[in-house]
Scaffold this motif. Structure first.
Motif, PDB file in Angstrom:
ATOM      1  N   SER A 443      54.825 -12.405   9.057  1.00 23.25           N
ATOM      2  CA  SER A 443      54.642 -13.063   7.636  1.00 23.25           C
ATOM      3  C   SER A 443      54.502 -11.893   6.599  1.00 23.25           C
ATOM      4  CB  SER A 443      53.643 -14.162   7.550  1.00 23.25           C
ATOM      5  OG  SER A 443      52.224 -13.465   7.965  1.00 23.25           O
ATOM      6  N   LEU A 444      53.551 -10.898   7.091  1.00 26.18           N
ATOM      7  CA  LEU A 444      53.187  -9.675   6.287  1.00 26.18           C
ATOM      8  C   LEU A 444      54.601  -8.829   6.060  1.00 26.18           C
ATOM      9  CD1 LEU A 444      49.607  -8.634   7.049  1.00 26.18           C
ATOM     10  CD2 LEU A 444      50.490  -9.956   4.968  1.00 26.18           C
ATOM     11  N   GLN A 445      55.298  -8.786   7.184  1.00 23.23           N
ATOM     12  CA  GLN A 445      56.567  -7.864   7.144  1.00 23.23           C
ATOM     13  C   GLN A 445      57.373  -8.415   5.889  1.00 23.23           C
ATOM     14  OE1 GLN A 445      58.718  -7.521  10.768  1.00 23.23           O
ATOM     15  NE2 GLN A 445      56.524  -7.160  11.886  1.00 23.23           N
ATOM     16  N   ALA A 446      57.264  -9.677   5.728  1.00 27.89           N
ATOM     17  CA  ALA A 446      58.268 -10.264   4.572  1.00 27.89           C
ATOM     18  C   ALA A 446      57.876  -9.927   3.313  1.00 27.89           C
ATOM     19  CB  ALA A 446      58.408 -11.731   4.847  1.00 27.89           C
ATOM     20  N   ARG A 447      56.577  -9.898   3.116  1.00 25.11           N
ATOM     21  CA  ARG A 447      55.935  -9.574   1.853  1.00 25.11           C
ATOM     22  C   ARG A 447      56.026  -8.097   1.603  1.00 25.11           C
ATOM     23  NH1 ARG A 447      50.344 -11.573  -0.145  1.00 25.11           N
ATOM     24  NH2 ARG A 447      51.190 -10.535  -1.785  1.00 25.11           N
ATOM     25  N   LEU A 448      55.928  -7.163   2.707  1.00 26.74           N
ATOM     26  CA  LEU A 448      56.091  -5.992   2.530  1.00 26.74           C
ATOM     27  C   LEU A 448      57.775  -5.346   2.064  1.00 26.74           C
ATOM     28  CD1 LEU A 448      55.053  -2.947   2.757  1.00 26.74           C
ATOM     29  CD2 LEU A 448      55.670  -2.993   5.280  1.00 26.74           C
ATOM     30  N   LEU A 449      58.595  -6.259   2.915  1.00 25.66           N
ATOM     31  CA  LEU A 449      60.009  -6.007   2.486  1.00 25.66           C
ATOM     32  C   LEU A 449      60.231  -6.382   0.818  1.00 25.66           C
ATOM     33  CD1 LEU A 449      62.799  -5.450   3.133  1.00 25.66           C
ATOM     34  CD2 LEU A 449      63.079  -7.929   3.725  1.00 25.66           C
ATOM     35  N   MET A 483      61.438  -4.142  19.807  1.00 30.04           N
ATOM     36  CA  MET A 483      60.892  -5.161  19.056  1.00 30.04           C
ATOM     37  C   MET A 483      61.711  -6.204  18.349  1.00 30.04           C
ATOM     38  SD  MET A 483      57.573  -3.231  17.483  1.00 30.04           S
ATOM     39  CE  MET A 483      58.456  -1.920  16.472  1.00 30.04           C
ATOM     40  N   ILE A 484      62.591  -5.611  17.633  1.00 33.50           N
ATOM     41  CA  ILE A 484      63.708  -6.422  17.022  1.00 33.50           C
ATOM     42  C   ILE A 484      64.342  -7.697  18.061  1.00 33.50           C
ATOM     43  CG2 ILE A 484      65.833  -6.558  15.809  1.00 33.50           C
ATOM     44  CD1 ILE A 484      65.067  -3.734  14.737  1.00 33.50           C
ATOM     45  N   ALA A 485      64.784  -7.173  19.076  1.00 34.72           N
ATOM     46  CA  ALA A 485      65.389  -7.819  20.320  1.00 34.72           C
ATOM     47  C   ALA A 485      64.509  -9.065  20.602  1.00 34.72           C
ATOM     48  CB  ALA A 485      65.672  -7.022  21.383  1.00 34.72           C
ATOM     49  N   ASP A 492      65.901  -6.508   8.632  1.00 33.21           N
ATOM     50  CA  ASP A 492      65.989  -6.010   7.485  1.00 33.21           C
ATOM     51  C   ASP A 492      65.100  -5.085   7.215  1.00 33.21           C
ATOM     52  OD1 ASP A 492      64.025  -8.012   7.448  1.00 33.21           O
ATOM     53  OD2 ASP A 492      65.047  -9.356   5.866  1.00 33.21           O
ATOM     54  N   LEU A 493      63.797  -5.373   7.457  1.00 36.79           N
ATOM     55  CA  LEU A 493      62.797  -4.328   7.141  1.00 36.79           C
ATOM     56  C   LEU A 493      62.814  -3.016   7.814  1.00 36.79           C
ATOM     57  CD1 LEU A 493      59.998  -3.880   5.950  1.00 36.79           C
ATOM     58  CD2 LEU A 493      58.771  -4.702   7.561  1.00 36.79           C
ATOM     59  N   TYR A 494      63.307  -3.409   9.084  1.00 34.54           N
ATOM     60  CA  TYR A 494      63.421  -1.894   9.711  1.00 34.54           C
ATOM     61  C   TYR A 494      64.627  -1.311   9.074  1.00 34.54           C
ATOM     62  CZ  TYR A 494      65.602   1.028  13.440  1.00 34.54           C
ATOM     63  OH  TYR A 494      65.902   2.124  14.067  1.00 34.54           O
ATOM     64  N   TYR A 495      65.513  -1.768   8.474  1.00 33.92           N
ATOM     65  CA  TYR A 495      66.748  -1.021   7.858  1.00 33.92           C
ATOM     66  C   TYR A 495      66.317  -0.311   6.637  1.00 33.92           C
ATOM     67  CZ  TYR A 495      69.859  -2.730  11.221  1.00 33.92           C
ATOM     68  OH  TYR A 495      70.792  -3.198  12.274  1.00 33.92           O
TER      69      TYR A 495
END
Length: 676
Positions: A443-449, A483-485, A492-495
């Motif tokens: 959920s925080l990854q989405a906000r960081l993106l 981790m993505i797998a 999308d954050l990774y990219y």
């Protein structure tokens, strides 16, 4: 009372006092302990005649330069003292931490005695050299002390009365001593108070001078005492981490030593956010404002000074080293030591140095990802802006959102009244380093993106986003693809984070380990200590796997330096300390340098090594916790691990605080587990 010059009685008095049989006049415990060191550790004879050693002129100048601002400030303070002590027939001396007299100011009437006693610039007045004396014993005890005539160990010094006080830096290290010595048979009782006040004035002014690049809070319970000798001083960086404090700050806040505050965030001490304090300084508010401590037990008046930034120095601040031809290099080039993998990373990083491209650092724990991120920032055009580091694995899950994005006043129960700007806004204009990004929840990854895409942040409780200008550098020891797998990391954050991906080589795979060892030793020893490293020790260290990488190597070398009494490290030092830092995977790569085989089984070796490692780790962990008074957060910072790791280690060894009278108990006594 014994008279100076009575040699037989003086020696007998010392002998009886050290043996505990002296039943005459009361002897200060610090003096008695010092006499014991003189006899037992230094092997001195109270009746021997000793001239102080004198360092060469070049070394004296080097020692003066090492004290920096303290030296200039102390000279002025000593002249003021000399005016106050006029016609008192005494000398005023400043020594460094080794007891070497760096500056002398004396009454002309005291000149003959001073020369005969050995009071001259460059003379070494350490306790080891000249026994119990004001300067040397002050540095040993690290407290103000008066050595009155027959308190001196050497008979030749018993005509002197010395009052000395230590001078500390902002982290609690005794870096110098100030001394007033004379021959008066009726020494003035206020001399010790006078010299201690002068010493505190020197360290206060020196702290303000050396912390000009930090935010500096000056406070006192009474507004009229701000900017006086009794004020508390706290220096903190852009993220709020406390970098230096003075003794008055400790006293006012009820702490005994600097470790209680160094490294803590200033908003854990006072009930005001870091952004609020920075707002004071940026607006030039010099009138003391009222704030309260986090506990609510103390109200103080405080001012905050902003860092002094010199645009002309910005480019110069990036220059940290020179190459073999004397050409200036920046912080990235300073990382070069001959390894092809490291050099390749530096070359790639330099191509994107001042471009809006995110950098992702991969590598094992302890391989230097954080150090590389700091060098990347220091070499960029953002060097004079904040570098804010966030360990995503160390911040509790319930707090990481407010820590990153900040919050408005009253956003939730328990929120600070002034709110909190958050780490992202603290890094505005500079670099945000997201360490262990792989441990951030989805959920925080989405906000960081969203922050990365829109270049704005929405604090908790706010209705309007705040624009931000940040460079993002992230790091993880995990494999992003895995981790993505597994659905643990957003693709999308990774990219967005891996504009450039650099892999930090493990220490065991680097070809420059010998150079790294020498560099770490010199860094840990400091500029005043030159330490030689025996080639055999380096060869032995090269045979080890170092599963903890550079962090593990640094901790091992730091311990070796602390336990070493000389200025050289050899194999014998490794025998005492290496097992504190070497994991069970340590092995030999070079049979020519490995120890000769012994007639025991592999199982025996494994069990013995595990027992030694467990015992050493337990002892080191317990010592650190006790030194930090069982403050797990402070201990974690000192050991460079997360709080969660600290709790796991404590649980593994059965260490938990039970009560003030019995601070530890082992696993067999546990009735409840330690949080993991």
């Amino acid at each position: 009372m014994q008279q100076p010059g009575d040699g037989a009685n003086h020696a007998k008095r010392i002998e009886l006092a050290v043996s505990g049989k002296f039943d005459g006049m009361e002897i200060d415990s610090a003096v008695r302990t010092s006499w014991s060191r003189c006899l037992g550790s230094y092997l001195l004879d109270p009746l021997q005649v000793k001239k102080p050693q004198v360092v060469e002129r070049r070394e004296l100048e080097s020692r003066r330069e090492a004290l920096g601002a303290v030296m200039q400030i102390a000279r002025i303070e000593m002249l003021n003292l000399a005016r106050q002590m006029q016609n008192s027939e005494c000398g005023i001396m400043l020594t460094d931490a080794d007891g070497v007299i760096l500056c002398y100011v004396g009454d002309p009437a005291f000149t003959t005695v001073a020369r005969r006693s050995g009071f001259r610039e460059g003379a070494v007045w350490s306790e080891r050299e000249l026994g119990t004396n004001g300067m040397g014993t002050c540095l040993m005890t690290q407290r103000p002390i008066k050595i009155d005539r027959v308190d001196h160990f050497l008979l030749q010094n018993t005509q002197l009365t010395c009052s000395a006080a230590p001078i500390f830096d902002g982290r609690g290290n005794a870096i110098a001593a100030l001394d007033i010595s004379g021959c008066s048979s009726a020494a003035q009782s206020h001399t010790l108070v006078l010299v201690d006040l002068a010493a505190q004035n020197i360290e206060n002014r020196a702290l303000l001078a050396v912390c000009r690049q930090y935010h500096v809070m000056r406070f006192h319970p009474h507004a009229e005492f701000v900017s006086t000798i009794g004020e508390g001083v706290i220096a903190f960086d852009e993220s709020g981490a406390i970098a230096g404090v003075n003794r008055s700050a400790l006293s006012l806040l009820g702490h005994r030593d600097h470790d209680a505050l160094i490294g803590r965030n200033v908003d854990t001490v006072f009930d005001i956010g870091v952004c609020g304090l920075q707002h004071w300084s940026s607006n030039g508010v010099f009138r003391p404002e009222v704030i309260v401590t986090r506990s609510g037990h103390l109200q103080v008046f405080a001012t905050v000074q902003s860092p002094v930034r010199h645009p002309a120095r910005t480019a110069a601040s990036r220059t940290t080293a020179t190459d073999a031809h004397g050409a200036p290099t920046d912080a990235l080039d300073a990382l070069r030591s001959g390894d092809a993998g490291v050099d390749a990373n530096i070359q790639i990083a330099r191509r994107v140095l001042d471009r809006d491209i995110s950098v992702l650092l991969l590598g094992e724990t302890g391989s230097g990802k954080g150090h590389f991120a700091k060098a990347l920032h220091a070499s960029s055009r953002r060097a004079d802006k904040p570098f804010v580091s966030v360990n995503c694995a160390a911040i509790p899950e319930l707090l990481i959102e407010s820590e990153l994005f900040g919050y408005r006043p009253g956003a939730f129960t328990g929120a600070a009244r002034q709110g909190h700007c958050g780490r992202i806004l603290q890094a505005n204009g500079g670099t945000l380093f997201l360490d262990e990004i792989g441990d951030m929840r989805l959920s925080l990854q989405a906000r960081l993106l969203t922050v990365i895409e829109d270049r704005e942040v929405l604090p908790l409780g706010a209705s309007k986003p705040v624009p931000v200008d940040i460079r993002i550098v992230s790091a993880t020891h995990r494999v992003p693809g895995d981790m993505i797998a597994d659905g643990l990391f957003r693709e999308d954050l990774y990219y967005r984070l891996n504009g450039v991906t650099l892999t930090m080589p493990a220490l065991r795979d680097r070809s420059d380990v010998a150079a790294v060892i020498r560099r770490i030793v010199q860094m840990e020893a400091g500029p005043e200590r030159r330490v030689q490293v025996d080639d055999r020790l380096i060869q032995r260290l090269l045979t080890l796997d170092w599963p903890g990488n550079i962090r593990q190597l640094r901790n091992t070398l730091r311990t070796m330096l602390a336990l070493s009494e000389g200025d050289a490290l050899g194999l014998e030092d490794l025998d005492q300390t290496a097992m504190l830092g070497l994991g069970p995977h340590a092995r030999s790569h070079d049979t020519a340098t490995a120890p000769p085989p012994v007639t025991v089984t592999a199982a025996d070796v494994g069990r013995e090594q595990e027992d030694i490692l467990a015992s050493a780790e337990c002892d080191a962990l317990k010592r650190t916790l006790e030194a930090c008074r069982w403050n797990v957060s402070v201990a974690a910072v000192r050991l460079h691990v997360s709080r969660k790791t600290m709790y796991r280690m404590m649980h593994r060894h059965g260490l938990v605080r039970r009560s003030a009278g019995d601070p530890t108990m082992h696993e067999s006594d546990l009735t409840r587990g330690v949080p993991g």
